[in-house]
Design a protein around this motif. Structure first.
Motif, PDB file in Angstrom:
ATOM      1  N   UNK A 115      -7.845 -45.760   4.053  1.00  0.00           N
ATOM      2  CA  UNK A 115      -7.852 -46.074   2.630  1.00  0.00           C
ATOM      3  C   UNK A 115      -9.229 -46.649   2.270  1.00  0.00           C
ATOM      4  N   UNK A 116     -10.027 -45.889   1.479  1.00  0.00           N
ATOM      5  CA  UNK A 116     -11.393 -46.339   1.199  1.00  0.00           C
ATOM      6  C   UNK A 116     -11.449 -47.632   0.375  1.00  0.00           C
ATOM      7  N   UNK A 117     -10.328 -48.036  -0.213  1.00  0.00           N
ATOM      8  CA  UNK A 117     -10.329 -49.324  -0.930  1.00  0.00           C
ATOM      9  C   UNK A 117     -10.341 -50.489   0.056  1.00  0.00           C
ATOM     10  N   UNK A 148     -14.098 -32.832  18.991  1.00  0.00           N
ATOM     11  CA  UNK A 148     -13.548 -33.717  17.959  1.00  0.00           C
ATOM     12  C   UNK A 148     -12.734 -32.902  16.962  1.00  0.00           C
ATOM     13  N   UNK A 149     -11.539 -33.389  16.659  1.00  0.00           N
ATOM     14  CA  UNK A 149     -10.699 -32.777  15.618  1.00  0.00           C
ATOM     15  C   UNK A 149     -10.644 -33.757  14.444  1.00  0.00           C
ATOM     16  N   UNK A 150     -11.109 -33.296  13.277  1.00  0.00           N
ATOM     17  CA  UNK A 150     -11.010 -34.115  12.054  1.00  0.00           C
ATOM     18  C   UNK A 150      -9.928 -33.502  11.175  1.00  0.00           C
ATOM     19  N   UNK A 151      -8.846 -34.241  10.963  1.00  0.00           N
ATOM     20  CA  UNK A 151      -7.819 -33.795  10.021  1.00  0.00           C
ATOM     21  C   UNK A 151      -8.165 -34.404   8.663  1.00  0.00           C
ATOM     22  N   UNK A 152      -8.544 -33.548   7.726  1.00  0.00           N
ATOM     23  CA  UNK A 152      -9.029 -34.022   6.430  1.00  0.00           C
ATOM     24  C   UNK A 152      -7.944 -34.041   5.354  1.00  0.00           C
ATOM     25  N   UNK A 153      -6.682 -33.864   5.771  1.00  0.00           N
ATOM     26  CA  UNK A 153      -5.588 -33.968   4.793  1.00  0.00           C
ATOM     27  C   UNK A 153      -5.669 -35.347   4.149  1.00  0.00           C
ATOM     28  N   UNK A 154      -5.604 -35.401   2.820  1.00  0.00           N
ATOM     29  CA  UNK A 154      -5.652 -36.691   2.135  1.00  0.00           C
ATOM     30  C   UNK A 154      -7.065 -37.121   1.772  1.00  0.00           C
ATOM     31  N   UNK A 155      -8.056 -36.306   2.113  1.00  0.00           N
ATOM     32  CA  UNK A 155      -9.449 -36.586   1.709  1.00  0.00           C
ATOM     33  C   UNK A 155      -9.513 -36.617   0.188  1.00  0.00           C
ATOM     34  N   UNK A 156     -10.117 -37.663  -0.356  1.00  0.00           N
ATOM     35  CA  UNK A 156     -10.120 -37.827  -1.813  1.00  0.00           C
ATOM     36  C   UNK A 156     -11.519 -38.132  -2.307  1.00  0.00           C
ATOM     37  N   UNK A 157     -11.636 -38.199  -3.601  1.00  0.00           N
ATOM     38  CA  UNK A 157     -12.915 -38.570  -4.198  1.00  0.00           C
ATOM     39  C   UNK A 157     -13.334 -39.962  -3.706  1.00  0.00           C
ATOM     40  N   UNK A 158     -12.356 -40.841  -3.513  1.00  0.00           N
ATOM     41  CA  UNK A 158     -12.641 -42.186  -3.000  1.00  0.00           C
ATOM     42  C   UNK A 158     -13.365 -42.154  -1.657  1.00  0.00           C
ATOM     43  N   UNK A 159     -12.967 -41.202  -0.803  1.00  0.00           N
ATOM     44  CA  UNK A 159     -13.664 -41.037   0.474  1.00  0.00           C
ATOM     45  C   UNK A 159     -15.073 -40.502   0.235  1.00  0.00           C
ATOM     46  N   UNK A 160     -15.146 -39.475  -0.612  1.00  0.00           N
ATOM     47  CA  UNK A 160     -16.438 -38.818  -0.847  1.00  0.00           C
ATOM     48  C   UNK A 160     -17.458 -39.804  -1.405  1.00  0.00           C
ATOM     49  N   UNK A 161     -16.996 -40.706  -2.265  1.00  0.00           N
ATOM     50  CA  UNK A 161     -17.918 -41.657  -2.905  1.00  0.00           C
ATOM     51  C   UNK A 161     -18.499 -42.661  -1.915  1.00  0.00           C
ATOM     52  N   UNK A 162     -17.850 -42.801  -0.760  1.00  0.00           N
ATOM     53  CA  UNK A 162     -18.372 -43.726   0.255  1.00  0.00           C
ATOM     54  C   UNK A 162     -19.636 -43.166   0.913  1.00  0.00           C
TER      55      UNK A 162
END
Length: 284
Positions: A115-117, A148-162
């Motif tokens: 959670x990026x918050x 490395x396996x990155x599961x990006x399910x749930x990736x949001x703008x909040x993540x991108x803004x980080x």
């Protein structure tokens, strides 16, 4: 002797001595000409294996590793698993218990569990560093690298803004040029549409070799991951027959917590080579 057979030799093999001595001599003269700085064999051998015993390339990696530790204390200065316990307890990350067919370690990151918050990109990246510090002490991982396996399910703008270009550059430079581990494959699952532009931002910083090792599986990953990993390696949630995802995450979290003292020693040490008593040299 070919680099492959050198790679397979044990740490204490006589054949490796001249390589270790050459790297030690070069690293000492570059980093601390006054001559009080030293590195242990076990530390240097990680860098040699990561660059197939090419002393020049291994030296570059050692120098980058030392420079990065010095220049990015906001990342390297804290390796305490307790500092990111909430993230770890949320099943964000696991090193799967079984290696793949090539002997590589398989790491899993579930971006949707971050959670990026609550957690900054720095804190999240720190988890990768903790794991890297632990697995890079394993001889088989030094020899066979990791996937490395990155599961990006749930990736949001909040993540991108980080992520901004300077953070992206910092992270990719640590991953490709400053850590003594071979990344043998990167697998992206459930990558969303707007992940592509973020990846496009990272892409120019990645070496050709790494670009070729990136595989995008989309939402249909259960059909394609099996081309790369046998069922016994993957959790059932990813179409495998290995331990359940939550269990794998919990097991690795426990492993990290048991290594808390070791990780703190590495973070506090001037070079990160904790086999050498830091009192034995003066920092430049």
């Amino acid at each position: 002797t070919s680099s492959r057979s050198l790679n397979d030799l044990p740490d204490d093999s006589e054949v490796l001595r001249p390589y270790i001595s050459a790297l030690r001599q070069r690293a000492r003269s570059q980093l601390h000409p006054a001559g009080t700085l030293d590195f242990s064999d076990a530390f240097l051998i990680r860098f040699l294996r990561a660059r197939d015993f090419d002393v020049e390339l291994a030296l570059k990696l050692v120098l980058n590793h030392q420079r990065w530790r010095r220049d990015s204390p906001e990342i390297s200065g804290c390796l305490s698993p307790r500092s990111v316990l909430g993230l770890l307890n949320n099943s964000y990350h696991a090193v799967l218990p079984q290696r793949d067919h090539a002997g590589s370690r398989v790491l899993l990151y579930r971006i949707g569990q971050w959670n990026p918050k609550d957690w900054s990109a720095f804190q999240v990246f720190r988890v990768s560093l903790m794991t890297s510090e632990i697995i890079c002490t394993e001889t088989e991982t030094q020899q066979r690298g990791l996937k490395v396996i990155f599961d990006l399910a749930g990736w949001s703008l909040g993540h991108a803004l980080q992520f901004n270009p300077s953070l992206a550059k910092k992270i990719s430079s640590v991953l490709q040029d400053s850590f003594p581990l071979k990344v043998r494959g990167i697998h992206l699952l459930n990558e969303p549409r707007f992940f592509r532009p973020v990846f496009a931002m990272l892409r120019p910083f990645l070496p050709e070799k790494i670009k070729q090792r990136i595989h995008m599986h989309g939402a249909d990953y259960c059909n394609t991951l099996s081309d790369f990993f046998s069922p016994s390696v993957l959790p059932p949630e990813y179409g495998g027959e290995g331990p359940a995802l939550e269990d794998a995450c919990q097991e690795w979290t426990n492993q990290l917590l048991q290594s808390e003292r070791l990780l703190n020693q590495i973070a506090d040490h001037p070079t990160g080579d904790i086999a050498i008593n830091p009192g034995s040299f003066v920092s430049a």
